[in-house]
Scaffold this active site. Structure first.
Site, PDB file in Angstrom:
ATOM      1  N   THR A  15       0.794  -0.935  -0.070  1.00 56.73           N
ATOM      2  CA  THR A  15      -0.039  -0.021   0.243  1.00 56.73           C
ATOM      3  C   THR A  15       0.781   1.443  -0.141  1.00 56.73           C
ATOM      4  O   THR A  15       1.456   1.695   0.934  1.00 56.73           O
ATOM      5  CB  THR A  15      -0.912  -0.010   1.215  1.00 56.73           C
ATOM      6  OG1 THR A  15      -0.249  -0.115   2.358  1.00 56.73           O
ATOM      7  CG2 THR A  15      -1.927  -1.143   1.152  1.00 56.73           C
ATOM      8  N   SER A 259       5.190   8.934  10.807  1.00 53.92           N
ATOM      9  CA  SER A 259       4.062   8.113   9.887  1.00 53.92           C
ATOM     10  C   SER A 259       4.395   8.006   8.486  1.00 53.92           C
ATOM     11  O   SER A 259       5.194   8.979   8.190  1.00 53.92           O
ATOM     12  CB  SER A 259       2.831   8.572  10.346  1.00 53.92           C
ATOM     13  OG  SER A 259       2.765  10.000   9.512  1.00 53.92           O
ATOM     14  N   LYS A 260       3.547   7.579   7.906  1.00 50.93           N
ATOM     15  CA  LYS A 260       3.682   7.505   6.268  1.00 50.93           C
ATOM     16  C   LYS A 260       3.567   8.596   5.718  1.00 50.93           C
ATOM     17  O   LYS A 260       3.972   9.039   4.579  1.00 50.93           O
ATOM     18  CB  LYS A 260       2.663   6.524   5.788  1.00 50.93           C
ATOM     19  CG  LYS A 260       3.046   4.971   5.470  1.00 50.93           C
ATOM     20  CD  LYS A 260       2.037   4.267   4.745  1.00 50.93           C
ATOM     21  CE  LYS A 260       2.388   2.760   4.438  1.00 50.93           C
ATOM     22  NZ  LYS A 260       1.600   2.005   3.610  1.00 50.93           N
ATOM     23  N   ARG A 261       2.677   9.695   6.606  1.00 52.93           N
ATOM     24  CA  ARG A 261       2.541  10.921   6.027  1.00 52.93           C
ATOM     25  C   ARG A 261       3.508  11.833   6.139  1.00 52.93           C
ATOM     26  O   ARG A 261       3.640  13.144   5.464  1.00 52.93           O
ATOM     27  CB  ARG A 261       1.105  11.432   6.574  1.00 52.93           C
ATOM     28  CG  ARG A 261      -0.013  10.806   6.145  1.00 52.93           C
ATOM     29  CD  ARG A 261      -1.444  11.221   6.976  1.00 52.93           C
ATOM     30  NE  ARG A 261      -0.893  10.953   8.472  1.00 52.93           N
ATOM     31  CZ  ARG A 261      -1.441   9.904   8.941  1.00 52.93           C
ATOM     32  NH1 ARG A 261      -2.052   8.954   8.074  1.00 52.93           N
ATOM     33  NH2 ARG A 261      -1.710   9.657  10.101  1.00 52.93           N
ATOM     34  N   ASP A 262       4.705  11.565   6.929  1.00 49.64           N
ATOM     35  CA  ASP A 262       5.754  12.546   7.206  1.00 49.64           C
ATOM     36  C   ASP A 262       6.646  12.340   5.817  1.00 49.64           C
ATOM     37  O   ASP A 262       6.965  11.210   5.489  1.00 49.64           O
ATOM     38  CB  ASP A 262       6.672  12.166   8.313  1.00 49.64           C
ATOM     39  CG  ASP A 262       5.725  12.267   9.600  1.00 49.64           C
ATOM     40  OD1 ASP A 262       4.674  13.321   9.775  1.00 49.64           O
ATOM     41  OD2 ASP A 262       5.702  11.616  10.716  1.00 49.64           O
TER      42      ASP A 262
END
Length: 491
Positions: A15, A259-262
């Protein structure tokens, strides 16, 4: 002590782009397997059709290859427990789920989402744990028929033992979870699709995984999985319960979990900037582990020789991009000169970062590469350091021009040009003396005197050693650029 029976797995979901926390998990598993002479299993958890993609799957494989990881079992390699993609193992999960139901280890739960929410809210209001309350655990035949008569859908829940579960975490020591904090949990959705809580331990059992090394965020699922392993053992599906080691959180800015969003978590960012795989892995290995108090630069082979999970620190590790860059720079310095020159190729021989060399000169690159190797932090830095060699005109950087061309730059450049014209261009020291003498004639020290020359020739105030750069660029081109700068000043 080596243990060839060690079997670990790395089982990401395809993902999105891989992130550095995922890479660290892969690294610790891979190094643990290699240290013990065991088996590294690469498995793909792709049962979530809504989020998984073939593109992400291919990115995962490409990323592991770029990092230098090899796997003993898994996609493209095969192995005795194939297939290694969960989407291809659905029949296995359906069979195990049915055996768990038949054996009384699991049951059908008919509670609606609204009923569950209401009971959870009531439990919280009463100050009690708000997990599943076992409502459908012991349904009578009458209740069962009533639910079925209402055409209710059902999920399958695993029946947790009514006793504490204690295990020794390889990183955190002995841990105990009490029954009220680990309620019965779902293993199949209403549509029959298996959940992570089933497929992960079932695959570990069937693939004979001996050690589960994963992030701290999965610690709460461990008692549930241990109970499921024991049920699988009683059914003859599993031969034992693996040992667990939960790796510390990686913290980002503001002391929050990365997190993945960083942005700094994206592996692609480091590849695009030109981190070396060995430099990045060296840094990631230090997030929760250390080679020694005296040494933080080491090869992956040295890490494998010393790495063991009991040495991992349980405390959160902070991701420091400056430290990562520093370690990568050290690894660049350690490269063989030819290996460095080859590694820079993607940033020199093809369009990159909005720049395409107009006239790449392999001989000039070979001459300047040793100077660049001692100065760049990441490989992409090479473009701004050597592009002046491969352009018809230097880059126009207004900030550099404004900074260097203060005072009376035309007078200084005129004198420098005269001195350089008469200098020995086979000797960088002669070129240095020419600019030094020009500076003295205008009351300037070498640092101030060479700044206008550097900007005229390279376009930037910062770069590789100036006089070696002039020599490699050559007398004709260097003087022509000084002439162009003088014309610009005159205009």
């Amino acid at each position: 002590m080596a243990n060839a029976n060690v079997r670990v797995r790395f089982c990401p979901s395809p993902t999105g782009n891989p992130h550095v926390g995922l890479v660290r998990t892969a690294l610790f598993n891979w190094a643990f397997a290699r240290h013990h002479g065991g088996t590294f299993v690469f498995r793909i958890e792709d049962t979530d059709a809504a989020r998984d993609s073939e593109e992400s799957y291919n990115q995962l494989l490409d990323s592991l290859r770029w990092l230098g990881f090899t796997w003993d079992e898994g996609p493209e390699v095969g192995g005795p427990h194939a297939p290694y993609r969960q989407s291809e193992r659905m029949d296995i999960y359906a069979d195990v789920a049915q055996r768990l139901r038949d054996g009384g280890y699991a049951y059908d739960c008919y509670c609606t989402t609204e009923e569950l929410d209401a009971r959870r809210a009531a439990a919280r209001a009463a100050g009690k744990p708000s997990g599943y309350d076992g409502h459908c655990r012991e349904l009578t035949q009458v209740q069962l028929e009533a639910f079925q008569g209402e055409h209710r859908s059902s999920i399958v829940r695993f029946r947790m033992p009514e006793e504490p579960i204690t295990f020794t975490d390889l990183v955190r020591g002995e841990l105990t979870f009490t029954p009220e904090n680990v309620p019965d949990f779902g293993i199949l959705r209403a549509n029959g699709a298996p959940l992570y809580t089933l497929v992960n331990p079932v695959d570990d059992a069937l693939m004979q995984i001996t050690h589960v090394l994963r992030g701290e965020d999965l610690l709460s699922s461990t008692p549930r999985q241990i109970a499921l392993y024991k049920a699988l053992m009683e059914l003859g599906i599993a031969t034992g319960v693996p040992e667990f080691g939960h790796l510390p959180y990686v913290m980002g800015e503001g002391n929050k979990k990365l997190s993945k969003r960083d942005p700094e978590s994206s592996l692609n960012l480091y590849r695009e900037r030109g981190f070396l795989p060995e430099g990045l892995l060296n840094y990631l290995s230090l997030l929760g582990w250390s080679f020694s108090h005296e040494q933080d630069i080491f090869s992956i082979e040295e890490m494998v020789a010393k790495f063991d999970i009991p040495d991992v620190n349980a405390n959160p590790a902070r991701f420091d991009i400056k430290k990562a860059e520093s370690i990568n720079a050290d690894h660049i310095r350690l490269l063989d000169p030819k290996a460095f020159a080859d590694a820079c190729t993607p940033w020199l021989r093809a369009p990159h970062a909005n720049w395409e060399p107009e006239d790449f000169d392999a001989e000039a690159w070979a001459a300047i590469a040793p100077y660049a190797q001692t100065r760049v932090t990441v490989l992409s830095d090479i473009t701004a350091n050597v592009d002046f060699l491969f352009r018809k005109e230097p880059v126009e950087d207004q900030a550099s021009w404004d900074k260097a061309m203060k005072g009376e730059p035309a007078a200084l450049l005129t004198t420098a040009r005269e001195n350089l014209s008469a200098a020995d261009w086979n000797d960088p020291e002669s070129l240095k003396q020419a600019v030094l003498t020009a500076g003295e004639a205008h009351g300037l020290k070498l640092g101030k005197a060479q700044a206008p020359v550097r900007v005229a020739v390279t376009g930037r105030t910062i770069g590789l050693p100036l006089f070696e750069s002039l020599q490699i660029l050559g007398k004709e081109r260097s003087l022509a650029r000084i002439d162009a700068a003088l014309a610009k000043l005159a205009a």
